[in-house]
Design a protein around this motif. Sequence first.
Motif, PDB file in Angstrom:
ATOM      1  N   SER A   1      43.353  54.880  40.517  1.00 30.47           N
ATOM      2  CA  SER A   1      42.112  54.610  39.787  1.00 30.47           C
ATOM      3  C   SER A   1      42.377  53.790  38.537  1.00 30.47           C
ATOM      4  CB  SER A   1      41.417  55.925  39.422  1.00 30.47           C
ATOM      5  OG  SER A   1      40.995  56.617  40.573  1.00 30.47           O
ATOM      6  N   PHE A   2      43.391  54.195  37.759  1.00 31.85           N
ATOM      7  CA  PHE A   2      43.714  53.449  36.550  1.00 31.85           C
ATOM      8  C   PHE A   2      44.262  52.065  36.883  1.00 31.85           C
ATOM      9  CE2 PHE A   2      43.567  57.484  34.161  1.00 31.85           C
ATOM     10  CZ  PHE A   2      42.894  57.041  33.033  1.00 31.85           C
ATOM     11  N   SER A   3      44.956  51.931  38.008  1.00 31.86           N
ATOM     12  CA  SER A   3      45.482  50.623  38.404  1.00 31.86           C
ATOM     13  C   SER A   3      44.359  49.649  38.724  1.00 31.86           C
ATOM     14  CB  SER A   3      46.401  50.783  39.625  1.00 31.86           C
ATOM     15  OG  SER A   3      47.518  51.594  39.320  1.00 31.86           O
ATOM     16  N   VAL A   4      43.356  50.104  39.490  1.00 30.50           N
ATOM     17  CA  VAL A   4      42.217  49.246  39.797  1.00 30.50           C
ATOM     18  C   VAL A   4      41.411  48.971  38.530  1.00 30.50           C
ATOM     19  CG1 VAL A   4      40.052  49.085  41.096  1.00 30.50           C
ATOM     20  CG2 VAL A   4      42.098  49.973  42.203  1.00 30.50           C
ATOM     21  N   TRP A   5      41.304  49.952  37.664  1.00 34.37           N
ATOM     22  CA  TRP A   5      40.580  49.774  36.396  1.00 34.37           C
ATOM     23  C   TRP A   5      41.224  48.668  35.561  1.00 34.37           C
ATOM     24  CZ3 TRP A   5      42.050  51.476  31.208  1.00 34.37           C
ATOM     25  CH2 TRP A   5      41.007  51.372  30.272  1.00 34.37           C
ATOM     26  N   ILE A   6      42.547  48.718  35.428  1.00 33.43           N
ATOM     27  CA  ILE A   6      43.257  47.693  34.665  1.00 33.43           C
ATOM     28  C   ILE A   6      43.163  46.343  35.369  1.00 33.43           C
ATOM     29  CG2 ILE A   6      45.535  46.951  33.850  1.00 33.43           C
ATOM     30  CD1 ILE A   6      46.184  49.948  33.458  1.00 33.43           C
ATOM     31  N   GLY A   7      43.312  46.345  36.707  1.00 33.95           N
ATOM     32  CA  GLY A   7      43.191  45.104  37.457  1.00 33.95           C
ATOM     33  C   GLY A   7      41.818  44.469  37.302  1.00 33.95           C
ATOM     34  N   GLY A   8      40.775  45.300  37.357  1.00 35.03           N
ATOM     35  CA  GLY A   8      39.414  44.795  37.175  1.00 35.03           C
ATOM     36  C   GLY A   8      39.208  44.204  35.787  1.00 35.03           C
ATOM     37  N   LEU A   9      39.779  44.845  34.759  1.00 31.67           N
ATOM     38  CA  LEU A   9      39.674  44.331  33.393  1.00 31.67           C
ATOM     39  C   LEU A   9      40.347  42.966  33.265  1.00 31.67           C
ATOM     40  CD1 LEU A   9      40.407  47.500  31.195  1.00 31.67           C
ATOM     41  CD2 LEU A   9      38.200  46.415  31.597  1.00 31.67           C
ATOM     42  N   LEU A  10      41.530  42.824  33.855  1.00 30.72           N
ATOM     43  CA  LEU A  10      42.266  41.566  33.749  1.00 30.72           C
ATOM     44  C   LEU A  10      41.524  40.426  34.445  1.00 30.72           C
ATOM     45  CD1 LEU A  10      45.938  42.804  34.279  1.00 30.72           C
ATOM     46  CD2 LEU A  10      44.855  42.101  32.137  1.00 30.72           C
ATOM     47  N   VAL A  11      41.044  40.674  35.666  1.00 34.46           N
ATOM     48  CA  VAL A  11      40.294  39.641  36.391  1.00 34.46           C
ATOM     49  C   VAL A  11      39.015  39.293  35.641  1.00 34.46           C
ATOM     50  CG1 VAL A  11      39.120  39.073  38.550  1.00 34.46           C
ATOM     51  CG2 VAL A  11      41.255  40.358  38.606  1.00 34.46           C
ATOM     52  N   ALA A  12      38.347  40.308  35.073  1.00 37.99           N
ATOM     53  CA  ALA A  12      37.109  40.071  34.323  1.00 37.99           C
ATOM     54  C   ALA A  12      37.376  39.206  33.096  1.00 37.99           C
ATOM     55  CB  ALA A  12      36.482  41.400  33.919  1.00 37.99           C
ATOM     56  N   LEU A  13      38.492  39.429  32.403  1.00 37.33           N
ATOM     57  CA  LEU A  13      38.827  38.624  31.229  1.00 37.33           C
ATOM     58  C   LEU A  13      39.074  37.163  31.610  1.00 37.33           C
ATOM     59  CD1 LEU A  13      41.179  41.047  29.259  1.00 37.33           C
ATOM     60  CD2 LEU A  13      38.978  40.157  28.476  1.00 37.33           C
ATOM     61  N   VAL A  14      39.759  36.949  32.742  1.00 29.54           N
ATOM     62  CA  VAL A  14      39.991  35.579  33.205  1.00 29.54           C
ATOM     63  C   VAL A  14      38.656  34.917  33.550  1.00 29.54           C
ATOM     64  CG1 VAL A  14      41.031  34.178  35.016  1.00 29.54           C
ATOM     65  CG2 VAL A  14      42.324  36.082  34.031  1.00 29.54           C
ATOM     66  N   ALA A  15      37.806  35.614  34.302  1.00 31.80           N
ATOM     67  CA  ALA A  15      36.503  35.059  34.680  1.00 31.80           C
ATOM     68  C   ALA A  15      35.650  34.781  33.441  1.00 31.80           C
ATOM     69  CB  ALA A  15      35.783  36.023  35.615  1.00 31.80           C
ATOM     70  N   PHE A  16      35.663  35.696  32.475  1.00 30.86           N
ATOM     71  CA  PHE A  16      34.902  35.518  31.240  1.00 30.86           C
ATOM     72  C   PHE A  16      35.343  34.256  30.502  1.00 30.86           C
ATOM     73  CE2 PHE A  16      34.536  36.158  26.644  1.00 30.86           C
ATOM     74  CZ  PHE A  16      33.198  36.481  26.510  1.00 30.86           C
ATOM     75  N   SER A  17      36.651  33.987  30.507  1.00 30.80           N
ATOM     76  CA  SER A  17      37.184  32.818  29.804  1.00 30.80           C
ATOM     77  C   SER A  17      36.647  31.512  30.377  1.00 30.80           C
ATOM     78  CB  SER A  17      38.717  32.817  29.874  1.00 30.80           C
ATOM     79  OG  SER A  17      39.245  33.977  29.268  1.00 30.80           O
ATOM     80  N   PHE A  18      36.428  31.477  31.690  1.00 31.58           N
ATOM     81  CA  PHE A  18      35.973  30.248  32.334  1.00 31.58           C
ATOM     82  C   PHE A  18      34.446  30.161  32.454  1.00 31.58           C
ATOM     83  CE2 PHE A  18      40.350  30.469  33.830  1.00 31.58           C
ATOM     84  CZ  PHE A  18      40.761  29.145  33.696  1.00 31.58           C
ATOM     85  N   LEU A  19      33.784  31.302  32.633  1.00 32.37           N
ATOM     86  CA  LEU A  19      32.358  31.294  32.939  1.00 32.37           C
ATOM     87  C   LEU A  19      31.462  31.480  31.711  1.00 32.37           C
ATOM     88  CD1 LEU A  19      32.362  33.489  36.184  1.00 32.37           C
ATOM     89  CD2 LEU A  19      32.542  31.004  35.988  1.00 32.37           C
ATOM     90  N   PHE A  20      31.974  32.140  30.680  1.00 37.65           N
ATOM     91  CA  PHE A  20      31.105  32.482  29.544  1.00 37.65           C
ATOM     92  C   PHE A  20      31.619  31.987  28.195  1.00 37.65           C
ATOM     93  CE2 PHE A  20      30.235  35.649  32.835  1.00 37.65           C
ATOM     94  CZ  PHE A  20      28.862  35.548  32.927  1.00 37.65           C
TER      95      PHE A  20
END
Length: 325
Positions: free
Chosen positions: A184-203
Amino acid sequence: MSDQTGTNWLAERKIRNRIPQPFSGLVNLMLVLVISEICWYVLFSPSGVLRLYTPNVGVALVIVILMVIHWGMDLFDFWPFSRSFLRNTHPLLKGIVMFAVYAVVGIFIQYCVYDQFVGRFGALFFSGTWLLASGGLGQYAQTARENAVYAQMMLNTCIIFFTILWLTGFQYAPWQGAKKLTRSFSVWIGGLLVALVAFSFLFYPHIAYQFYPPQIFMAPDPWWQGWAMTKSSLFHFGWMVPALVLLYWTNMFWEGRPFCLIQSTWLRGLVTALSVVLAGIVIMLVSNGIMDWYFGTEAFEGGSTVEQPAWRWNHVAEIFMCMAT
């Protein structure tokens, strides 16, 4: 024997005292509507107690609490609540306790993590308090606050989207063999990292242009402007929210179908991601066409209110938020 008899009697009494359908559903619906109205009046109404309603602050608070609820229910499987608490506690008390915990965590994230930690020591634009203290744009309290919570809203939406996308497409891969909390914590951290990358390009390119003068040495000119007819990153909000709602519907109504029918984990994840992103974009464009018909005019850059492309993209997202609710 007597204990067994007593247990059976208690179970029969619970069944006998339960309100039959559809009346129990109607009672629950009425309670939810009443509680929602009370919460709205206390928190967001212009004549209420806290008066949190602004274009962004109230929505940001709702989104961050929804993000925490998503983490608790979908990702962590109700941890840290025990199974005995979930099975044996009265539903009303259980709902109050769980929502209170999730709401407190959400408020902590918005007003402590973002406002006092990230905005103070990292990205300033996440904190209205520190934007205000910096001078410049921050001299206008409402503007600083609105810009800060807008950034929070967009990042939180990315986090929810990529976490539920991961769970729907990849489930807990590649940590499916690990212990419950580890995966659960692994997917949570993975989701945060992907979200930060997407945020950098999209927002982020839009956020740099919110300031005057635009922070041209901090971010490129928004690359989507030619398609979206606006520099606003609400263009991405407009497809991401419908895609997110489709993922929720897939899990709630169809138990992961049709994506769960794909046996290969990585192929299923790739197909899920491409399908929902494409579907979200199509929904956004079709919705904009419907607005063209309804308002009798096409959206164009520099238009007033309903003709503004950013307004259109934002309202597609809001419509689908209501559908998810």
